[in-house]
Design an enzyme around this catalytic site. Structure first.
Site, short mmCIF file in Angstrom:
data_model
loop_
_atom_site.label_atom_id
_atom_site.label_comp_id
_atom_site.label_asym_id
_atom_site.label_seq_id
_atom_site.Cartn_x
_atom_site.Cartn_y
_atom_site.Cartn_z
N THR A 1 0.63 -1.12 0.71
CA THR A 1 0.36 0.11 0.14
C THR A 1 0.47 1.21 -0.28
OG1 THR A 1 0.16 -0.88 2.43
CG2 THR A 1 -1.92 -0.81 1.08
N GLY A 2 2.64 1.79 0.36
CA GLY A 2 3.15 2.21 0.10
C GLY A 2 3.30 3.22 1.44
N GLU B 1 -19.35 -21.36 -16.62
CA GLU B 1 -19.44 -19.97 -16.81
C GLU B 1 -20.34 -18.79 -16.81
OE1 GLU B 1 -16.42 -18.85 -15.31
OE2 GLU B 1 -15.27 -20.82 -15.20
#
Length: 623
Positions: A212-213, A432
């Protein structure tokens, strides 16, 4: 994956012991031979001739041998002394007296005092130092450049010209930046705060999930404040030698005091900051606790007014010692959470600045498709898109490159060479379409964005991507039930069409069970247990690792309710698909032909099918 060697590294004392042993052997075997003078062998009659010519200087008579030296003008071949065998000779003593030679029972020697000193003391010391230097280089080579830096913190120092980071380089973390701007302002204008009696927080703890920095934020603070920046990982404090952790902490804070004002950043502080054992120490880690105690003492000892700020980062705040988190140490706790929609868009734009992009790039679509992604993952998406553009022979990144890179990060690369027979391919297509059709028929479910049956390297044989139209921070009970119903749609389609089930729904089952259990144990969405907590999350930043906090009887009731929720969702999905069997067949045939269809194509076919069925519905209603 490369396996690390399990052979433990020998302590340094072993190498010193080996060196000392080698030195002793050299002293015992090699050096005596080097110091011993050269001896020449002569016969007894030659010895007597030398005595008669008065060329013998000194003589030592032993039991079996006679050793003697000669005068300088008689010496040959550089021999220091000579020896001959002893023969019973009663006149030998008289002959020696007449020649003027000195004789005794002591071996004559001509050792050089300087050579003896050099060979006995100087050369062994030089050899010992050389061996130590060689061993030091070997340790440095195998264990890193800091192997011999005992007690040094090894902290990396960055200055403004080296980092070049600022808050402009950090996107999607506006709240964290606001909390840290005050630190920058204090370092710029300390007098303003001192005038009112305020002091700088000694420590700021950055808490959040990986990627996240947190490290980038710390570097940005140093870049904005234009002060020296010390960076060190928590593991480096106890990197190699036991007992060095506390010394490294002292050295780090000493350097910080010398370069104040400055910022010290300790990454992964939970490595040394874990809660201390409350027992007698059995099974504990004394080295780690000593390091933590020294860190606590240093944080208490330095003056915050000097402008030394301690930044630390962790994604395990629950494991930190309470003494580390009390006021006066880490005074401020700054959450660095996963970015929201606007944050993700801002992060994508920041990382796209240095990449050539087409003018029609829609970052909003990519931001909505990457809900829950961290800043590091978003940066990887931009890089993967640029790599794909190069592979495709384009000079700029296009929208399709970004969309494909999202799928690469989420599900892996396409397995174009995967061999899947026609029957299994048909099962995957219906599976799917079952997910997508159930989602489309549910109220307020997230719209279908893409459906594909191309296998991926993550192991997925196909997937259906849903993208919320708006960012959501709260999930209602109905929303979670819709998710579970959609997850059961794939298996339900297999049952409706093939009257059989496969292993392809394993991931769907796992997600559906996890969601249903969370509804009961953590979200209070159960009529039986009401708002009772039955489960706790051990660490919200490192996955959903949970622990039950209820009795075995209650856990059995929870299992029963989870089963009821999933069974009801399964039946709902079966009903929807049976009622829309013709639509499912048409959609599955289209997907088998195209292999990948967009959400717009899916909805267009669905609307066409609904329009074809509309008159029939009206006739039934009129009847």
């Amino acid at each position: 994956m490369k396996q690390e060697s399990k052979t433990p590294k020998k302590p340094l004392i072993y190498y010193y012991l080996i060196a000392m042993l080698v030195l002793l052997l050299l002293n015992a075997l090699v050096f005596p031979s080097l110091l011993s003078p050269k001896v020449g062998e002569v016969s007894y009659d030659q010895f007597l001739s030398l005595v008669e010519r008065k060329e013998v200087n000194k003589v030592a008579i032993e039991n079996d041998v006679i050793l003697f030296t000669v005068k300088d003008d008689a010496a040959k071949d550089g021999y220091a002394y000579y020896q001959t065998g002893r023969i019973e000779d009663a006149d030998l003593v008289n002959r020696l007296k007449e020649s003027g030679a000195e004789f005794s029972a002591v071996i004559p020697t001509q050792d050089s005092p300087l050579l003896s000193f050099l060979m006995t003391w100087v050369f062994p010391i030089i050899l010992f130092v050389a061996i130590g230097q060689l061993m030091g280089r070997m340790l440095t080579k195998h264990m890193g450049s800091n192997a011999m830096s005992f007690g040094k913190s090894n902290a990396k120092i960055y200055v403004e010209s080296q980092t070049g980071k600022s808050f402009a380089d950090v996107a999607g973390q506006d709240e964290a930046k606001d909390a840290l701007r005050e630190i920058v302002d204090f370092l710029h204008n300390p007098d303003k705060y001192a005038a009112i009696g305020a002091s700088l927080p000694k420590g700021v703890l950055l808490v959040g999930p990986p990627g996240t920095g947190k490290t980038l934020l710390a570097q940005a603070v140093a870049g904005e404040a234009k002060v020296p920046f010390f960076s060190i990982s928590g593991s480096e404090f106890v990197e190699m030698f036991v007992g060095m952790g506390a010394a490294k902490v002292r050295d780090l804070f000493k350097q910080a005091q010398e370069k104040a004002p400055c910022i010290v950043f300790i990454d992964e502080i939970d490595t040394i900051g874990k809660k201390r054992d409350s027992g007698s120490g059995i099974g504990g880690n004394d080295e780690r606790e000593q390091t933590l105690n020294q860190l606590l003492a240093e944080m208490d000892g330095f003056d915050g007014a000097k402008g030394v700020v301690i930044l630390a980062a962790t994604n395990r705040p629950d494991s930190l010692d309470k003494a580390l988190l009390r006021p006066g140490r880490f005074d401020r706790r700054v959450p660095v959470e996963l970015p929201d929609l606007q944050g993700r868009i801002a992060i994508l734009k920041v990382h796209a600045k240095d990449v050539k992009m087409e003018d029609d790039i829609d970052f909003d679509t990519i931001g909505r498709a990457t809900s829950g992604a961290s800043g590091a993952e978003l940066a990887n998406i931009i890089n993967e898109a640029a790599l794909r553009a190069v592979r495709m022979g384009r000079s700029k990144v296009a929208q399709q490159d970004l969309e494909e890179s999202v799928e690469v990060v989420i599900a892996g690369y396409q397995r174009k060479g995967a061999m899947i027979n026609d029957r299994e391919k048909r099962i995957i297509a219906y599976h799917e379409i079952g997910h997508a059709l159930v989602a489309a028929r549910l109220k307020d479910a997230a719209p279908v964005h893409k459906i594909t049956i191309i296998p991926r390297t993550s192991g997925a044989l196909g997937y259906t991507m849903q993208v919320e139209e708006e960012e959501r921070v709260l999930m209602s009970k109905e929303d979670l039930l819709n998710q579970i119903i959609t997850l059961t749609g794939g298996r339900s389609a297999e049952e409706v069409v093939f009257n059989s089930i496969t292993s392809g729904a394993s991931n769907d089952i796992e997600k559906a069970t996890s969601t249903a259990r969370a509804m009961i144990t953590r979200f209070g969405m159960s009529d039986t247990f009401d708002m009772m907590e039955l489960e706790t999350v051990n660490n919200p930043y490192l996955g959903n690792d949970t622990s039950l906090v209820c009795s075995a009887e209650t856990a059995a009731q929870v299992d029963s309710e989870v089963r009821d929720i999933i069974r009801a969702a399964h039946q709902k999905a079966l009903t929807i698909l049976r009622d829309n069997r013709d639509v499912m067949d048409k959609l599955a045939a289209f997907l088998l032909e195209k292999e990948t269809i967009t959400g717009e194509e899916f909805m267009e076919i669905l609307k066409q099918c609904d329009a074809e069925r509309q008159p029939v519905s009206l006739v039934k209603e009129n009847q």
